[in-house]
Motif scaffolding. Sequence first.
Motif, PDB file in Angstrom:
ATOM      1  N   ASN A 412       0.825  -1.210   0.000  1.00 25.91           N
ATOM      2  CA  ASN A 412       0.000   0.000   0.000  1.00 25.91           C
ATOM      3  C   ASN A 412       0.861   1.263   0.000  1.00 25.91           C
ATOM      4  O   ASN A 412       0.461   2.316  -0.514  1.00 25.91           O
ATOM      5  CB  ASN A 412      -0.918   0.015   1.217  1.00 25.91           C
ATOM      6  N   LYS A 442      -8.124  -1.899  -5.032  1.00 21.16           N
ATOM      7  CA  LYS A 442      -8.475  -0.495  -4.777  1.00 21.16           C
ATOM      8  C   LYS A 442      -9.735  -0.110  -5.528  1.00 21.16           C
ATOM      9  O   LYS A 442     -10.025  -0.652  -6.601  1.00 21.16           O
ATOM     10  CB  LYS A 442      -7.314   0.421  -5.178  1.00 21.16           C
ATOM     11  N   ASN A 445     -11.564   5.581  -5.960  1.00 24.96           N
ATOM     12  CA  ASN A 445     -10.876   6.653  -5.239  1.00 24.96           C
ATOM     13  C   ASN A 445      -9.519   6.218  -4.693  1.00 24.96           C
ATOM     14  O   ASN A 445      -8.957   6.908  -3.842  1.00 24.96           O
ATOM     15  CB  ASN A 445     -11.770   7.144  -4.093  1.00 24.96           C
ATOM     16  N   ARG A 446      -9.018   5.073  -5.174  1.00 22.77           N
ATOM     17  CA  ARG A 446      -7.701   4.554  -4.793  1.00 22.77           C
ATOM     18  C   ARG A 446      -7.648   4.183  -3.313  1.00 22.77           C
ATOM     19  O   ARG A 446      -6.567   4.117  -2.712  1.00 22.77           O
ATOM     20  CB  ARG A 446      -6.584   5.578  -5.102  1.00 22.77           C
ATOM     21  N   THR A 448      -8.020   1.310  -0.462  1.00 24.41           N
ATOM     22  CA  THR A 448      -7.835  -0.142  -0.414  1.00 24.41           C
ATOM     23  C   THR A 448      -9.088  -0.797   0.166  1.00 24.41           C
ATOM     24  O   THR A 448      -9.475  -0.541   1.310  1.00 24.41           O
ATOM     25  CB  THR A 448      -6.612  -0.514   0.439  1.00 24.41           C
TER      26      THR A 448
END
Length: 710
Positions: A412, A442, A445-446, A448
Motif C-alpha cells: 500500500n 483499490k 478513489n484509490r 484499499t
Amino acid sequence: MRLGHKISVGIFILVTALLVSVMSIVDWATRRAVEEKIRRDIETAAGVLERFHHFRLSTLLKNNQLLAQAPFLKALAITSDLDPALIEHIAESIRRNLQSDFTFILDPSGKSLGGAGEKSFFDSGMAQAPAIGEALKGNPFQGIWPTQEAVLQLVLSPLAFEDGIVGVLVSGFVLNADAIRTFEQMANARVAVNAGEKWVAMADSAALFEGLKQKYYSDGSAPFRKVVLTSVEGEDYLHVKVPFSEGSETSYILARSLDKERAFYRILQRRLFLITGVILAAALFAGLLLSYRITRPIQALVQGSKKIAEGDLSARVEVSRRDEIGDLARSFNTMAEALKATTVTKSYVQDVLKSMLNSVTVISPEGKIEMANESMCALLGYQEKELLGKPARFFLGKRQEEELLQSLAEQNAGTPPQAVEMIYWARNRMEIPVLFLGAPLKDRNRRTEGYVCVALDMRECKRLEEKLLESEKLASIGQFIAGLSHEMNSSLIVILRHARRLLEGNRDSQTSDSLKIVEKRAAHCHRIAQDLLTFARRRPLNLEPINLCIVIDEMIANFRLDFERMGINIRRNYPKNLIQIKVDHDQMRELFTNLFQNARDALEPLDHGREIAVSVKPDKDSLLIALQDNGIGIASENYNQIFEPFFTTKEIGKGTGLGLSLCYGIVKKHKGNIRVESQAGKGATFYITLPLKTPETKSPFAAAAANSLL
C-alpha cells in the motif's frame, strides 16, 4: 410456502374456523332445544296424566256414593235368593252409568253378590282386604289395588241406611296393557305402572323399563316428578316418575326417546354439512382467485429479480396496474435500467474467476476471507461458504498471516508485489506448498478495499525436483558401485583362479581345507560384486515376445539338484494356451532366479514337507504370476523393508540383501507390480503382475508440463 398459498390457506382456515364455530353453536343449541322441548312435553304429559287420574277417580267416588244411597240397592243387598242374572244386569247398568271398567255389589259379609265388567281380579282374598273392611264400617275408600297383570283404581262406597250397613258398592278402572297404550297416545310417550319394584302394567316396552328400574330402585337417583336423562341399550331417554297419590308405592312412569326426536336434528345437521362444504369450496375458490390476483405480479417481480441476480440486466417487468403493486413494478424497471448502465454483469466476473486455474482469494483489510474461487476451494478441500468470513490464518497459519498482512501493508505504501513461497493448510491438515502473489484491491478513489491473493500449487514441481535429486544421487551411487565392483571383481577372479589351482595340486588335507574356505569366501564376494554390478547397471530393456512358463521351467531346471537334495516338491499351474508377453528375457531369468533362491532359503529350516507352487494365469490386460512356499515366512514388521536394497534377515554370509530389490526394479521397469503376502511360520506368496501390452512411456517432464498451471 408462497404468498398465494398463504392467502388461500388463510382464507380457507378462517372460513373453516368460522363455520365450525357456527356449526358447533347450532349443534349445541339444537341439542339443547330438542332436550328442553322433550323435557317440557314429558312434564306437561305427566301433569295432565296425574290430573286426569285424580279427576276421574274423584268423579267416580262422588257418583258411586250417590248411587250407593239408592233404595233398590238396599233391597238388593238384603234380599236373598235373587237371580244372579238380575244382579249382573243391575251391576252393568250401574257400570255404564258410572262409565267405569267394573262394578260389584258386596253383601254385609264382604262377599260378592255379582258384578259387571272385569271380574278376574276379584277372588276370595279380596273379601279380607282392609279397604273392604273399612267400607263395611261406613268409611268410603278410593285408592289403588295392584294385581299380577294390571293395576285397579278402586272406589268403595258403603250401602248405609237407617238400619245400618247392608253392603258395599265397588267400582273402578283397570290399568292394563290396553289402557297403557291409550295413555301412551295421550302423552306421546312410553308409559308403565309399577307397584314397589314390580312392573304391573305396560304395553310393549319391557326392556326399556327394566333398564330404568335400576335408576329408581337400586341407586335411588331419580326422585318423584323430576325429569331425568338415562341411556338404555345405547339410546338416550328422558323419563319422570309420578305417584298415584302421596305416599303411594304405586306410580306410573313416562319415558321418551331423545334419539328419535333428534331425527330432525340429524337431517338439519346433514344439510348444514352440505352447506358447509359448498361454502368451503367457494371460500377456497375465492382465496385462489384473490391470491392469483395478488401474487401474479409479485411472481413477475421475483422472476425479474432472479434474472438480474443471474446477470441478465435486460430483464423487465410488465406494468398493467395502477395500484401499489404497479408502482413497485415501475420502480423495479427503473432500478434495472440504472444497473444496466453502471454495472458489469455478475456472470462475466464469475466466468473470469472460473476460467482461472490458479487459486484466487480476496481478503478484507482486516484479514477476513471475502471470496474464494473454485480452484482455491478444490485445493483446500472446502466449500466456499465454509471459507467466507474466516481469518486468513484459517489456511495460512498465524505466523504466515502476520507476514502476509505486513507485506500487503508495505505494498500500500508503494512497494511492488513479489512472488514468495508459502504453505497452505488443507482441510485434512496437509501442507501444500504454493507460489504466492498478493496485491491490493483499490476502488475508484484509490482506497484499499481488500487484497487479491493468487497462488500456484507447487506440489508437482516439488516432486519433480525431488525425483531429479534422487536420480542424480542414484547415478552417482551407481557409478561409484560400478567402479568399486569392477575392481573387486577383477581381484576376486585372480584369487579364485589361484585357489583352485592350489587345490588341484595340494595333497595336504589341512592345507586343502584352508584353501576350500578361501575359495568359498572368494566365491561369495564374487557373487556380491556381480549383484552390485547388476544393481548399478542401467541398461535399456530388450523387449521380445516370450512364453514366461518356459523361462520359469528353465529356472526350475537350474535349481533341480538343490531341490532334489532338499526334498522340495514343485507344483506348476500354467494356462492351457500359450501366452506371449513382451519382456526382457535376461531380466526375467534374473527375476525368477532370485525368487526361487529366496524360496529355497526359506524352506531350508524345515525338516520335511517342503513345497514350492508356481501359477501363471491371465487377468484382464495383465499376466498374474504367483510363487508360493511353505517356509518360515516373513514377519509383519519387515513388510515395508523387504524390497529395500541391502535389507536381509539371513545370517551373515548367506545373503546380500539385493535379490528382492533387483526383483522390484525389474518388475517396475516392465510397468508391473510386485507384492508379498506372508505370516511368520506359514510361508510366503509373491504376486507379480505384468502388463500384456507394453504401455508407452512418457517423460516425467512432459507430464509436469501438461499439468502446470500457467
